[in-house]
Design a protein around this motif. Structure first.
Motif, PDB file in Angstrom:
ATOM      1  N   THR A 174       0.860  -1.179   0.000  1.00  0.00           N
ATOM      2  CA  THR A 174       0.000   0.000   0.000  1.00  0.00           C
ATOM      3  C   THR A 174       0.898   1.231   0.000  1.00  0.00           C
ATOM      4  OG1 THR A 174      -0.048   0.219   2.405  1.00  0.00           O
ATOM      5  CG2 THR A 174      -1.744  -1.220   1.394  1.00  0.00           C
ATOM      6  N   GLY A 175       0.295   2.377  -0.196  1.00  0.00           N
ATOM      7  CA  GLY A 175       1.073   3.617  -0.149  1.00  0.00           C
ATOM      8  C   GLY A 175       1.755   3.807   1.192  1.00  0.00           C
ATOM      9  N   ASP A 176       1.038   3.527   2.273  1.00  0.00           N
ATOM     10  CA  ASP A 176       1.619   3.671   3.609  1.00  0.00           C
ATOM     11  C   ASP A 176       2.790   2.707   3.818  1.00  0.00           C
ATOM     12  OD1 ASP A 176      -0.290   5.620   4.217  1.00  0.00           O
ATOM     13  OD2 ASP A 176      -1.669   4.159   5.090  1.00  0.00           O
ATOM     14  N   GLU A 177       2.635   1.471   3.350  1.00  0.00           N
ATOM     15  CA  GLU A 177       3.712   0.484   3.487  1.00  0.00           C
ATOM     16  C   GLU A 177       4.925   0.876   2.646  1.00  0.00           C
ATOM     17  OE1 GLU A 177       0.903  -3.446   4.302  1.00  0.00           O
ATOM     18  OE2 GLU A 177       1.383  -2.856   2.241  1.00  0.00           O
ATOM     19  N   LEU A 178       4.684   1.372   1.436  1.00  0.00           N
ATOM     20  CA  LEU A 178       5.798   1.804   0.590  1.00  0.00           C
ATOM     21  C   LEU A 178       6.551   2.959   1.236  1.00  0.00           C
ATOM     22  CD1 LEU A 178       7.444   1.577  -2.008  1.00  0.00           C
ATOM     23  CD2 LEU A 178       5.743   3.056  -3.121  1.00  0.00           C
ATOM     24  N   LEU A 179       5.814   3.914   1.813  1.00  0.00           N
ATOM     25  CA  LEU A 179       6.476   5.014   2.520  1.00  0.00           C
ATOM     26  C   LEU A 179       7.329   4.495   3.679  1.00  0.00           C
ATOM     27  CD1 LEU A 179       3.835   7.881   2.709  1.00  0.00           C
ATOM     28  CD2 LEU A 179       6.022   7.891   1.519  1.00  0.00           C
ATOM     29  N   GLN A 180       6.808   3.520   4.409  1.00  0.00           N
ATOM     30  CA  GLN A 180       7.555   2.960   5.530  1.00  0.00           C
ATOM     31  C   GLN A 180       8.844   2.291   5.044  1.00  0.00           C
ATOM     32  OE1 GLN A 180       5.665  -0.184   7.791  1.00  0.00           O
ATOM     33  NE2 GLN A 180       6.926   0.287   9.577  1.00  0.00           N
ATOM     34  N   VAL A 181       8.760   1.510   3.978  1.00  0.00           N
ATOM     35  CA  VAL A 181       9.940   0.836   3.438  1.00  0.00           C
ATOM     36  C   VAL A 181      10.967   1.867   2.958  1.00  0.00           C
ATOM     37  CG1 VAL A 181      10.790  -0.599   1.530  1.00  0.00           C
ATOM     38  CG2 VAL A 181       8.799  -1.325   2.851  1.00  0.00           C
ATOM     39  N   LEU A 182      10.510   2.851   2.191  1.00  0.00           N
ATOM     40  CA  LEU A 182      11.433   3.849   1.654  1.00  0.00           C
ATOM     41  C   LEU A 182      12.061   4.695   2.751  1.00  0.00           C
ATOM     42  CD1 LEU A 182       9.485   4.962  -1.551  1.00  0.00           C
ATOM     43  CD2 LEU A 182      11.465   3.423  -1.398  1.00  0.00           C
TER      44      LEU A 182
ATOM     45  N   ALA B 298       0.240   5.781  -4.184  1.00  0.00           N
ATOM     46  CA  ALA B 298      -0.236   7.058  -3.642  1.00  0.00           C
ATOM     47  C   ALA B 298      -1.754   7.072  -3.513  1.00  0.00           C
ATOM     48  CB  ALA B 298       0.233   8.209  -4.524  1.00  0.00           C
ATOM     49  N   ALA B 299      -2.439   6.384  -4.406  1.00  0.00           N
ATOM     50  CA  ALA B 299      -3.901   6.338  -4.367  1.00  0.00           C
ATOM     51  C   ALA B 299      -4.418   5.600  -3.137  1.00  0.00           C
ATOM     52  CB  ALA B 299      -4.437   5.681  -5.636  1.00  0.00           C
ATOM     53  N   THR B 300      -3.570   4.825  -2.470  1.00  0.00           N
ATOM     54  CA  THR B 300      -4.002   4.052  -1.303  1.00  0.00           C
ATOM     55  C   THR B 300      -3.547   4.675   0.014  1.00  0.00           C
ATOM     56  OG1 THR B 300      -2.048   2.612  -1.223  1.00  0.00           O
ATOM     57  CG2 THR B 300      -3.875   1.923  -2.662  1.00  0.00           C
ATOM     58  N   LEU B 301      -2.886   5.826  -0.040  1.00  0.00           N
ATOM     59  CA  LEU B 301      -2.430   6.467   1.200  1.00  0.00           C
ATOM     60  C   LEU B 301      -3.623   6.770   2.096  1.00  0.00           C
ATOM     61  CD1 LEU B 301       0.223   8.936  -0.239  1.00  0.00           C
ATOM     62  CD2 LEU B 301       0.672   6.953   1.218  1.00  0.00           C
ATOM     63  N   THR B 302      -3.468   6.475   3.388  1.00  0.00           N
ATOM     64  CA  THR B 302      -4.570   6.727   4.318  1.00  0.00           C
ATOM     65  C   THR B 302      -4.695   8.205   4.645  1.00  0.00           C
ATOM     66  OG1 THR B 302      -3.127   6.225   6.194  1.00  0.00           O
ATOM     67  CG2 THR B 302      -4.518   4.441   5.340  1.00  0.00           C
ATOM     68  N   ASP B 303      -3.577   8.929   4.631  1.00  0.00           N
ATOM     69  CA  ASP B 303      -3.600  10.370   4.885  1.00  0.00           C
ATOM     70  C   ASP B 303      -2.537  10.999   4.001  1.00  0.00           C
ATOM     71  OD1 ASP B 303      -3.701  12.969   5.786  1.00  0.00           O
ATOM     72  OD2 ASP B 303      -3.215  12.495   7.865  1.00  0.00           O
ATOM     73  N   PRO B 304      -2.907  11.433   2.803  1.00  0.00           N
ATOM     74  CA  PRO B 304      -1.916  11.961   1.852  1.00  0.00           C
ATOM     75  C   PRO B 304      -1.099  13.127   2.391  1.00  0.00           C
ATOM     76  CG  PRO B 304      -4.042  11.682   0.787  1.00  0.00           C
ATOM     77  CD  PRO B 304      -4.246  11.438   2.246  1.00  0.00           C
ATOM     78  N   ALA B 305      -1.604  13.835   3.385  1.00  0.00           N
ATOM     79  CA  ALA B 305      -0.868  14.984   3.918  1.00  0.00           C
ATOM     80  C   ALA B 305       0.096  14.588   5.034  1.00  0.00           C
ATOM     81  CB  ALA B 305      -1.847  16.029   4.439  1.00  0.00           C
TER      82      ALA B 305
ATOM     83  N   VAL C  97      11.599  -7.055  -3.543  1.00  0.00           N
ATOM     84  CA  VAL C  97      11.899  -6.431  -4.830  1.00  0.00           C
ATOM     85  C   VAL C  97      11.183  -5.089  -4.847  1.00  0.00           C
ATOM     86  CG1 VAL C  97      11.603  -6.556  -7.328  1.00  0.00           C
ATOM     87  CG2 VAL C  97      12.091  -8.636  -6.034  1.00  0.00           C
ATOM     88  N   LEU C  98      11.936  -4.034  -5.051  1.00  0.00           N
ATOM     89  CA  LEU C  98      11.346  -2.709  -5.189  1.00  0.00           C
ATOM     90  C   LEU C  98      11.620  -2.221  -6.606  1.00  0.00           C
ATOM     91  CD1 LEU C  98      12.379  -1.008  -1.827  1.00  0.00           C
ATOM     92  CD2 LEU C  98      10.199  -2.069  -2.404  1.00  0.00           C
ATOM     93  N   HIS C  99      10.576  -2.149  -7.380  1.00  0.00           N
ATOM     94  CA  HIS C  99      10.682  -1.647  -8.749  1.00  0.00           C
ATOM     95  C   HIS C  99       9.787  -0.410  -8.810  1.00  0.00           C
ATOM     96  CE1 HIS C  99      11.345  -1.760 -13.058  1.00  0.00           C
ATOM     97  NE2 HIS C  99      10.048  -1.503 -13.201  1.00  0.00           N
ATOM     98  N   LEU C 100      10.425   0.748  -8.750  1.00  0.00           N
ATOM     99  CA  LEU C 100       9.666   1.995  -8.703  1.00  0.00           C
ATOM    100  C   LEU C 100       9.583   2.626 -10.079  1.00  0.00           C
ATOM    101  CD1 LEU C 100      11.150   3.557  -5.446  1.00  0.00           C
ATOM    102  CD2 LEU C 100       8.986   2.345  -5.726  1.00  0.00           C
ATOM    103  N   THR C 101       8.375   2.938 -10.443  1.00  0.00           N
ATOM    104  CA  THR C 101       8.114   3.662 -11.676  1.00  0.00           C
ATOM    105  C   THR C 101       7.119   4.764 -11.324  1.00  0.00           C
ATOM    106  OG1 THR C 101       6.208   2.321 -12.288  1.00  0.00           O
ATOM    107  CG2 THR C 101       8.388   1.552 -13.051  1.00  0.00           C
ATOM    108  N   PRO C 102       6.970   5.761 -12.175  1.00  0.00           N
ATOM    109  CA  PRO C 102       5.931   6.759 -11.893  1.00  0.00           C
ATOM    110  C   PRO C 102       4.553   6.105 -11.715  1.00  0.00           C
ATOM    111  CG  PRO C 102       7.401   7.589 -13.580  1.00  0.00           C
ATOM    112  CD  PRO C 102       7.786   6.150 -13.340  1.00  0.00           C
ATOM    113  N   GLY C 103       4.270   5.085 -12.506  1.00  0.00           N
ATOM    114  CA  GLY C 103       2.980   4.399 -12.389  1.00  0.00           C
ATOM    115  C   GLY C 103       2.814   3.663 -11.076  1.00  0.00           C
ATOM    116  N   SER C 104       3.880   2.961 -10.618  1.00  0.00           N
ATOM    117  CA  SER C 104       3.769   2.224  -9.354  1.00  0.00           C
ATOM    118  C   SER C 104       3.636   3.182  -8.178  1.00  0.00           C
ATOM    119  CB  SER C 104       4.952   1.271  -9.157  1.00  0.00           C
ATOM    120  OG  SER C 104       6.166   1.970  -8.962  1.00  0.00           O
ATOM    121  N   ILE C 105       4.274   4.336  -8.279  1.00  0.00           N
ATOM    122  CA  ILE C 105       4.144   5.339  -7.218  1.00  0.00           C
ATOM    123  C   ILE C 105       2.734   5.930  -7.223  1.00  0.00           C
ATOM    124  CG2 ILE C 105       4.942   7.612  -6.445  1.00  0.00           C
ATOM    125  CD1 ILE C 105       7.779   6.679  -7.343  1.00  0.00           C
ATOM    126  N   ALA C 106       2.191   6.181  -8.404  1.00  0.00           N
ATOM    127  CA  ALA C 106       0.820   6.705  -8.498  1.00  0.00           C
ATOM    128  C   ALA C 106      -0.183   5.704  -7.924  1.00  0.00           C
ATOM    129  CB  ALA C 106       0.488   7.039  -9.945  1.00  0.00           C
TER     130      ALA C 106
END
Length: 116
Positions: free
Chosen positions: A7-15, A98-105, A86-95
């Motif tokens: 999810t967006g939150d999990e990706l932020l945590q990993v990064l 990002a759509a699943t972030l619980t609190d985008p701010a 495996v982390l394969h980041l593309t603009p699409g995977s980030i988008a």
């Protein structure tokens, strides 16, 4: 773990977890093989207390796993090893994430610049 599974939150945590040079070094050392805290601390030249802080963050992000074992002398040792990911980041995977972030701010616990 793969980027598409996060999810967006999990990706932020990993990064944010990987954004620390100490944690990158810990993970790099564990690629060589599993180790317990004292071994790893000696190898990296850092205190066990500091190492345990970084290991907890890596484990919470799913980047390392831990297993408690007893030595031949009966001493409990917690072994850590790198988890497959495996982390394969593309603009699409980030988008997509990002759509699943619980609190985008929200900052999601990222450390202030210079605090790592």
């Amino acid at each position: 773990m793969e980027t598409s599974d996060l999810t967006g939150d999990e990706l932020l945590q990993v990064l944010s977890t990987l954004a620390s040079p100490h944690r990158m070094r810990v993970l790099a050392a564990l690629v060589e093989g599993r180790a317990y805290v004292s071994q790893l601390a000696r190898h990296l030249g850092i205190s066990r207390a500091l190492l345990q802080v970084h290991l907890r963050k890596l484990e919470k992000a799913g980047l390392v796993t831990a297993q408690l074992e007893l030595s031949d002398e009966g001493k409990a040792l917690k072994f850590y090893e790198a988890a497959p990911f495996v982390l394969h980041l593309t603009p699409g995977s980030i988008a997509t994430a990002a759509a699943t972030l619980t609190d985008p701010a929200a900052d999601h616990g990222a450390a202030p610049k210079g605090s790592e």
